[in-house]
Each structure stands twice: as structure tokens, then as C-alpha cells.
Write an enzyme that holds these catalytic residues in place. Structure first.
Site, PDB file in Angstrom:
ATOM      1  N   ASP B  65      44.840  45.812  55.683  1.00 44.49           N
ATOM      2  CA  ASP B  65      43.603  46.449  55.215  1.00 44.49           C
ATOM      3  C   ASP B  65      43.749  47.972  55.284  1.00 44.49           C
ATOM      4  OD1 ASP B  65      42.649  43.934  54.908  1.00 44.49           O
ATOM      5  OD2 ASP B  65      41.535  43.918  56.792  1.00 44.49           O
ATOM      6  N   HIS B  90      34.782  62.060  55.153  1.00 42.05           N
ATOM      7  CA  HIS B  90      35.660  61.169  54.391  1.00 42.05           C
ATOM      8  C   HIS B  90      36.385  60.190  55.318  1.00 42.05           C
ATOM      9  CE1 HIS B  90      35.949  64.020  50.684  1.00 42.05           C
ATOM     10  NE2 HIS B  90      34.877  63.249  50.652  1.00 42.05           N
ATOM     11  N   ASP B 211      45.749  72.704  55.691  1.00 41.38           N
ATOM     12  CA  ASP B 211      45.891  71.520  54.838  1.00 41.38           C
ATOM     13  C   ASP B 211      46.975  71.755  53.777  1.00 41.38           C
ATOM     14  OD1 ASP B 211      45.478  69.287  53.217  1.00 41.38           O
ATOM     15  OD2 ASP B 211      43.601  70.024  52.358  1.00 41.38           O
ATOM     16  N   HIS B 384      41.272  69.934  47.425  1.00 45.37           N
ATOM     17  CA  HIS B 384      42.279  70.585  48.258  1.00 45.37           C
ATOM     18  C   HIS B 384      42.781  71.864  47.602  1.00 45.37           C
ATOM     19  CE1 HIS B 384      42.478  66.982  50.760  1.00 45.37           C
ATOM     20  NE2 HIS B 384      42.314  66.327  49.633  1.00 45.37           N
ATOM     21  N   ASP B 461      44.233  44.267  59.994  1.00 40.29           N
ATOM     22  CA  ASP B 461      44.317  43.215  58.982  1.00 40.29           C
ATOM     23  C   ASP B 461      43.282  42.166  59.363  1.00 40.29           C
ATOM     24  OD1 ASP B 461      44.997  41.496  56.992  1.00 40.29           O
ATOM     25  OD2 ASP B 461      46.976  40.976  57.773  1.00 40.29           O
TER      26      ASP B 461
END
EC number: 3.1.-.-
Lengths: 573, 573
Positions: B65, B90, B211, B384, B461
Site C-alpha cells: 500500500d 500533503h 527541497d 516545487h 500492506d
């Protein structure tokens, strides 16, 4: 039942009537993907095929080596097949040949010299495939392929030498199929060799078929002259060795790279047998003129100063078994990356390979290499004409009808839109066909008929051709997601009772050794399921299997929220 | 053996000595991938964590997952964990929270109001996860996170409201971590809010973390003003319904889209629960001001004229279960694509999703929709900062040291190069760390220590967290490639001889029903293998299993050139 039959009969009759005087055109691949290019024209009892390529596997076809076109329609009419014309020597145009030639009656292959050589070399790897019958062609030549089809071949620029397109003279008019191409530019950036297209425009072209691979890309091609200049700049900057990864099939680029290296006094070593073979073919045919002592064996690169070395290799797509990946992962026999190496990836990234290429770049950079790829500098140019070049061709060739070929639906749709914009064709004059659909090209129209020919995938996996079908692939996909559990119940044939504890094997689900409790629970549950059947209703194997599949499946889902494939086996002794 | 041990002891000692007066910094994720962002600073007995995100599965982790950071190092020091600061809402920054909070001692979460709301809503889906303790923060505020760490928060533009960065005052100096950001532009195209960065530059910044996701992209961001203008243009052109797919988390974009729709007199229906929830959160907090009657339930779109309808949905990445994919495949309950629909994919394509998006576009276009995506018009802008914006930030903030964070090695390497170019840092002043490596941030240096903390994947999972390991994944990958064959030999415990013919089950290999001959051959071969053992050497189960695995494996390879997983089972009764 009856209704269906009637419809079918009517359709067939209609098709036959509708076909009178029509050239039938269909693709067995290449309209719905990039690759597996194979299309044919049929008129009365004559069939002309163009290309016979393979397609690389997709996410939905795990474990497959590749996919080839389904030729069962042609197989049923092999006496009619008069010619297989190959436009150029890339695998998505020639790769299916060893697998299908026998089935389609081993027709004469029309190919230019280098294309022929590549096809012939590959055929040698298939000792049981039939001997091929070639007819050599050259740009500028005209060949009568059959009674009704005459081909005028013309040269196109792609990224392999001797690509050809053709104008087919047919009973309904002239049909142009240029193969794959882009414009070539001179040093001033002016497109070269446009007169080929202009001449076609003087011929009254009925239908133009046009590659759509670049139809989503705006503008013009990056000139190979710019690519060469950028590569030369990088070569001059490099203080250590240069390792350059690209496709083994980009023969024009390879020739140019070796020329630059030679000019700069570098030695060139080639890693990878496909690239070696291609270079050898190109050399034999005069497409590469390489000075004495320029090419050296890979094992001798240590004998020269680092700044004198250029290694050419495959694997710029991050393919796991290719040379560059081996170099990056430290598994290459002769080359380890070291600080100061310059690695140049002279290719774009094929959709689906983005992550592999990212990992490749990471691995190389982590070991101290200076990595350059096509997004950083213009060191690659696609072989496929982008929008402005496609529009130029349309304007020069001026067809009455337009069939976008090669590529996904959306790309072909975009190509059709380009034709509607550039040469004001009406939507009904731009025909979006799918694989297997038959178009009827008539004097004054191109129509999609109701008829289809089989065009579903034929998969090659190991020695098997076509034996991996949807069932096997579906199982592979399920196994990959959640794994499987085999549950073996050993029963006494007389009493229907367990002779021993059920055996449980699993792979890809959970690590059973660390989940003994769950396994015990499953065993207990199975014994309970079976023993709860009243004694006088002796359960049969199907009942037991069904019960285990349902109940144990549900139980495992409840416990883990995963749905492994459950395979119940009943052994009766 | 001895040598290794000595080295280890020396290393540990050195690490302890080296740490005196140093702030330790390490990432548990986010340095080697995009996603799974989680990093921490440690000074003496205090630890400050930034973000706790998840990573979406990769090709090499089928069926998983998602992947979460390994927090075992923090778990061993949970008393020291003083704060978890979340930069924005996020999933790659908050997604691991429900799984790891208990293990790290459930520290106070510092978050802005909308981030807090998103985290809290998600936590509700995990009834067994601990209740969270939040401390609300706002851009411009200063919070003493612990004795040694003081955070000054500042607002950054991302594509979700209330993203924050921070300047951490630490015993060795000021460290800036801006989270994820890009520049915002005004209507004239001038960057806004630069004073935030300029002010940081006045503070003597020791280390800047930045970033790297956009570090391979040249130039500047596409202004969201341009994106809005382009969307408005498409909205006005559309003659039928508009179906717009984007990320549920792009709240700023969604707010703007709804505003435009309202201005043009359109009704907006939202498909997908994640998007609905997010819009509700943003509305509650005043980030979306939507007029009465603008939002309508999906089931009512039929009540309005087509040109009055805008449907917002998830799935612009071609995710199989998302709304847009259901619409495209005809499986959506309320929406079928029809000729005249305009479908807008307002997102870029995440590497790895290229093929799914291609199929999505094909399916939509084939049904007559006009499809627009970000390569055709400027209808998406990344969150970004690309190269020029990164360089501007470096120049304004003027750090002594630079640590590129977030993204693959090559992206971080590029970011380091940008810092070397833009603000003339020496290579040793730009530090390329990997996940788990511990950097020592000292007054006058930033060094990579020899120490590492565990940072390997923890996979989720179904209900299992961490129970799918390398063995299970390897099995899944093998099963996906070649499938498997289970061979069950039922033997008499006394004589060691077969009680019945071996049972053979296979999935994902070849379709056994169509390969009966091969199955018979295998059975014969097994009986021969076992019966050829002399009678006085009764073969044991392990011998039989080994023989079958080797010999049948080889036999099948010879026959098919495939290597399915062979699972021999011996049942003795």
C-alpha cells in the site's frame, strides 16, 4: 442466436459488396501503441504487407519477453501475400519476422541493404525459422510488387541509415506511407531534402499515412548537427573517461560519435554485442568509416590514459541487463565507474522507464561520475517528426485523405487534428482506425468498414509463442500483488475425513515462519469447516475446495486486509 | 572478524567524541526518493522531528500500500522527542503519523490550522491510534520547542494553504528548513513575498536545507496566475460539460477553479471523497468562499445544461481506482463521457505513471472528449521551486553550509551544484547525505559522521505494518515474472513409494489445460526420479523436494525457457 447469425451474414455480404473496387487497409499492430508495427493493403487476391515489428512488454504483461502481431488473418490467405516491405531496421519494424514468416507463406522481403543485413543476422538466431527471400531496394527505385501494387521508394531521414518510405500505386489511387522519419537540417538550420516530399505532392496523392509518435511534440526536431556539436563540447570538457550510453540501433548517431572521438584522438571501446554487431554491419556496408586502431577491445581500455577513452554502450534506459546498468551497479567485467568519469545518456526516456533511469543516474552520480542527460543538454534528438514537420509534410504532399498511424490513440487524434488545421481536411477525411479495423480505400472515400481482423496480442515468453494468454497474465498480476496460499487437505477416500493436518504453503503473502499463529488458526478453521459437515453427507473434493477458497479467503482478508490467491488441493488416498 | 569489531568500537568512540557540541541531523526518508519525508535534529537529550510522510509503492515493491519511515532509532529515545513539526498537509509529509506516533512517544505536533485539520481527520480513520496533541502555529510566530531549539516559522507558497518553513535557533547556529515551496507571482509576473527570504538572510544562517524536487528543472515556476488564466480560457471555450482532474490536495488550485466556475455561472460537482473532505476543510477555515448553490451533488448534474457543469475529480494520474479512471472506463455511477465533454488534466505526470496517463487520455479521447493536459497548455504548475528560484533563495538566505533535501540523489547533487555556482560554496560546504546517515552540524563545519541510524523501508500492506519484508517481495516479483508450479508427491510413509500420481498445480506459468502433454511428461519424470533411488535407500522428503526442484526446474526451462517458482510438497501417509 438466429439474430446474430443473420447479422453476420448480412455484414459479410455488405463487406463484399462494399469492397468492390476498394483497397482494404488494416493494421495488426501500431495503432494503439508504439511498436508492433505491421499493416497491410489488400486488393482482390493480392496482399502487400508493410513491416513486421515487435512490441516491448507492458505493465499489464509481466514476465513476457515481447508481443508480436497476430497474423492469423494473413495466415488464412497466405497465397495472396505478395510482398513484405520493411521500412527500416528497427526492432519495432522487423522484430516479428522470425516468428511469423512461415505462417504468412514466407513472402519476398523488400528491404534496403542495411535493413536486409540486420534482418538476416537476426534470422540466424532462429535455426528453425525459414530461409528468407530478399529483394533489395534503393531509394528512387520503382518495384512492381504485384499486379495491382507498384511501389516507388523514397529515402527518409530517421536515426538509422537507409530508411525508406513509399508511394504505392494502387487501383484506387496513390497511397503514401513514409515509414518513420524526421527532417534533417543543414549547418544553417535549414531543412534538407524537401524535394522528395514536394515531388510526391505533384503525383495526386489519394491517401497519406503518417507516423504519429511525435504528434504531441510542438515545434521542429533538434538538428542532429546540434546534437553532434553538443556531444563534441562534452567530449572536449571531459577530463577523464567518457562512457556514452545510447540505443544500439541509432546507427547514424553512433557513426557520428565515433567520428568525433577519432578527431579528438580518442580510442573507442564498444560494450554490448548488439551494438558491436550493428557497428560491424554499418562498417561492412560503408556507413561507418573508422580509422585504423580507433576501435579497441574493451579489456584494453586500461592501457590508455583516461582522457583518451570513449566507451560506447547500451542501457541508457536503465534496462536491468544492459551494459550501462551493469557498469553502474559494479557488475561489469571491465569497467567500474570512478570519480572523473563523464557519463552521457544520449537518448530520451521511453515512457515507463523514468524510474529506472532515475536510479541509473543516481547510482552513477553517487560513484562520482559527471552525468549528462538529454534534459540538461541537447544530446539527443528523436527520430520522429514533431508537429511542425508533420504539418510541412502534409502541406507538401497534399493528400485527399489522411490516416494517422503509429502510436497511441491520443497521438493519432492529435495528428488528425494537425491535418484538419494544416491542410483543411474535413473530419471525415481524417480516418482514425484501430488495430484490426478494416478501412476501405475507394476512389472518392476512405471508410471504416464494420469488418475486423484478429489483432489481439500474441505473446512471446521464452520458447512459447502465443501460449501465454490472458488467464496466465491475470494470475501473474494477482500473484504479484498479494501472493498465494496453497492449502492441501489429505483425506481418507472411504470416510472423507482428514488423514493428517492440512499442509499450508504460501509465497508472496506473509512470511509464514513469522506468523505461525495465523497458520495454526487457518488449520483449525479448515478442520472445523470439514468436520462440521454431517457424517452422512460425505463432502466431495469440489465442496471442500470451494469452502476453503471462500471461507479461508474471507478469514485471511479479515485478519490481514489482503487477498492472496487461495489454491485448495484435495488429496484422496 | 576481529578487525571488523575493532573498527566498530573505534567508530562509536569517535562518533561520541565528535558529537560534543554538535547538532546531529539525519533523515529517515526523503533523501533518496520523493516522499517519505521525515528528518530530525538532535542535541544532547532533545530531538526535534520535521514531518512524518509516506512514500507510494515502487515497481520493486508490488502489492504494497505504501512505505513509511523506520522510526526505531527515535523509538529507542522517545523520551527525548520534544516536537514533531509538520510543514504542510500533503501525505508525503503527514501520511505516516497514524502508524508511528505511539512508537515515538506521541510528541506534540506543531502545525498550522489547516494542516492540523487534515492530520486530525485522517487520524479518525485509525481508531486504535493514539489521540494527538497539537500545538497550533502561524507564520510569523516563534515557538520554543525545547530547551535548545527555538523555531521561527515563516509562510511559504506551495500548492496547499498554510505551508510553513522554519528557522531553527540551535546551540550551533541558525538552521533554515523551508519545507516545500515555490515562488508566487503577481499579475505582472513579479515574484511576491521575497522579503521573507531577505529577512532570513539578515539572521546569519549557518545551514540551509533545501527541497531538491525541482532542481533538475531550469527556469522559473509557471505562475498560478497563468494557470488560472489558461483554465478560464478553456472553461469559456467549452461547449459541453467540463470534467477537471487534479490532485485532491491542490487546495489553492481547487479554490481558484471553483471561483472561476462561479464567475462563469457554472455549477460545480465534486467526485471523490478525499477531494470533498479537503474542500470542506478549506471552506470551514475560510480558505474557500463559495457562493450559495454553486456546489451541487453529483447525482444532480443531469438537471442542468451541459455547458453549466463543471465536475472536479481525482485521478489525473491514471490511478486505477480514482474517479477519472472510472469515468473513462465507463464504471462511474453518475458520469459517462460523451462527445462534446472537455476533460482537463490539471496536473503533471508523476514518474512511473506515464503509461497509465496515456491510456487515460486514449480512453477519454476515443469516447469523443476533448482532452487537454499540461503539455498542451499551461494548466499545471509544480509546487516545487525550479533552478532559478532555488538560486534566488540561496542568494537571499546566504547560508554558510548547504544540505539539499527531498528527492533522488541526482536531484540533490544538482541542487548542491546550484549552491556551488550561485553562492560559491565549496564542495565540502554542500553536504550530500543519504537516508540514515548522521550529519554533525558544528559551529564551523557540517560533517557526515560514520554513524547511521536504521532507515530501511517499513512497508504497509493491508493491516500489516512492517510484516512484508524482502523475502515476500522477492517472491512476488518472481511470481509476477514466471509464475509457479506446485508439485505434490503423496508417498507411503512405510515404503517411501508413490501412493498416487503426483499432483501438479500451476498459476502464471502456462495454461496447464492446454499443455497436458507437458504435465504428463513432468509426472513421468518425477516417478522416474523417485523410483530410480535404490530400494534400500528410502528417499526422505528433503531429498525428494530437492530433486524435484532441481530436475523439474531444469526440465521445464529446457522445454519452455522459463523459470517458474517450483514448490515441491511431499505428503506422507
Amino acid at each position: 442466436m438466429f439474430k446474430t447469425r443473420t447479422t453476420k451474414i448480412l455484414k459479410t455480404r455488405k463487406a463484399v459488396l462494399g469492397e468492390k473496387g476498394a483497397v482494404r487497409f488494416a493494421a495488426l499492430g501500431g495503432l494503439g501503441e508504439i511498436g508492433r508495427n505491421m499493416m497491410f493493403f489488400e486488393y482482390e487476391d493480392e496482399i502487400i504487407i508493410i513491416d513486421a515489428g515487435l512490441q516491448f512488454p507492458e505493465e499489464t504483461t509481466p514476465g513476457i519477453d515481447f508481443i508480436i502481431p497476430n497474423v492469423s488473418y494473413l495466415g488464412g490467405k497466405k497465397k495472396n501475400v505478395k510482398a513484405l516491405v520493411i521500412t527500416h531496421g528497427h526492432y519495432d519494424h522487423i522484430g516479428a519476422i522470425p516468428y511469423i514468416m512461415e505462417q504468412i507463406g514466407n513472402p519476398t522481403i523488400y528491404a534496403t541493404s542495411i535493413t536486409k543485413e540486420i534482418v538476416a543476422r537476426r534470422q540466424e538466431e532462429f535455426p528453425n525459422a525459414p530461409k528468407l527471400d530478399f529483394e533489395m531496394i534503393k531509394a528512387g527505385e520503382t518495384h512492381q510488387l504485384s499486379k495491382n501494387f507498384k511501389a516507388h521508394f523514397f529515402g527518409v531521414t530517421h536515426n538509422i541509415p537507409e530508411g525508406v518510405g513509399m508511394m504505392l500505386e494502387t487501383p484506387v489511387g496513390n497511397i503514401v506511407h513514409p515509414g518513420e522519419f524526421k527532417f534533417d537540417y543543414d549547418l544553417e538550420g535549414k531543412p534538407k531534402d524537401l524535394e522528395v516530399w514536394e515531388k510526391l505532392g505533384e503525383q495526386k496523392i489519394h491517401t497519406l499515412l503518417l507516423d504519429s509518435t511525435g504528434a504531441e511534440e510542438p515545434g521542429y526536431s533538434i538538428s542532429e548537427r546540434i546534437v553532434e556539436a553538443e556531444l563534441e563540447k562534452l567530449f572536449k570538457q571531459a577530463e577523464g573517461r567518457i562512457i556514452l550510453g545510447t540505443f544500439a540501433s541509432l546507427l547514424d548517431r553512433l557513426a557520428e560519435i565515433i567520428k568525433i572521438a577519432e578527431r579528438l584522438g580518442k580510442k573507442v571501446a564498444v560494450s554490448g554485442s548488439s551494438m558491436k554487431t550493428n557497428i560491424q554491419i554499418a562498417r561492412n556496408l560503408g556507413y561507418m568509416k573508422i580509422g585504423k586502431d580507433v576501435l579497441i577491445p574493451l579489456e584494453e581500455i586500461g592501457k590508455y590514459r583516461d582522457d583518451k577513452i570513449l566507451v560506447l554502450c547500451t542501457g541508457a534506459q536503465g534496462e536491468p541487463q544492459a551494459q550501462l546498468m551493469r557498469i553502474a551497479s559494479g557488475e561489469h567485467r571491465y569497467i567500474q565507474v570512478k570519480k572523473g568519469d563523464t557519463v552521457i545518456l544520449s537518448s530520451s526516456v521511453i515512457p515507463g522507464n523514468e524510474r529506472s533511469v532515475q536510479i541509473l543516474k543516481d547510482d552513477l552520480a553517487r560513484q562520482g561520475a559527471l552525468v549528462y542527460h538529454y534534459k540538461m543538454v541537447d544530446i539527443h534528438s528523436s527520430g520522429h517528426a514533431p508537429q511542425e514537420e508533420l504539418k510541412s509534410v502534409m502541406k507538401m504532399v497534399k493528400p485527399k485523405f489522411f490516416i494517422p498511424i503509429h502510436g497511441y490513440y491520443f497521438m493519432r487524434w492529435r495528428n488528425a487534428k494537425l491535418a484538419q488545421d494544416a491542410i483543411k481536411l474535413k473530419p471525415e477525411e481524417t480516418v482514425l482506425l484501430d488495430n484490426g479495423q478494416v478501412a476501405l480505400i475507394k476512389k472518392d472515400s476512405v471508410e471504416i468498414s464494420g469488418e475486423t481482423v484478429p489483432a489481439y496480442y500474441v505473446m512471446v515468453d521464452g520458447l512459447g509463442v502465443g501460449d501465454v494468454g490472458e488467464v496466465v497474465l491475470r494470475d501473474r498480476r494477482v500473484l504479484a500483488q498479494e501472493g498465494m496460499v496453497v492449502i492441501i487437505s489429505t483425506l481418507d477416500r472411504q470416510t472423507g475425513r482428514f488423514l493428517k493436518n492440512p499442509d499450508i504453503i504460501s509465497r508472496g503473502f506473509i512470511y509464514l515462519k513469522e506468523n505461525k499463529e495465523l497458520v495454526e488458526e487457518v488449520r483449525k478453521k479448515i478442520r472445523h469447516l470439514i468436520s462440521s459437515v454431517p457424517r452422512h453427507q460425505q463432502p466431495d473434493a469440489d465442496y471442500i475446495k470451494g469452502t476453503i477458497r471462500d471461507q479461508i479467503g474471507q478469514y485471511l482478508y479479515k485478519k490481514t486486509k489482503r487477498r492472496p490467491m487461495i489454491l485448495p488441493v484435495v488429496i484422496e488416498v
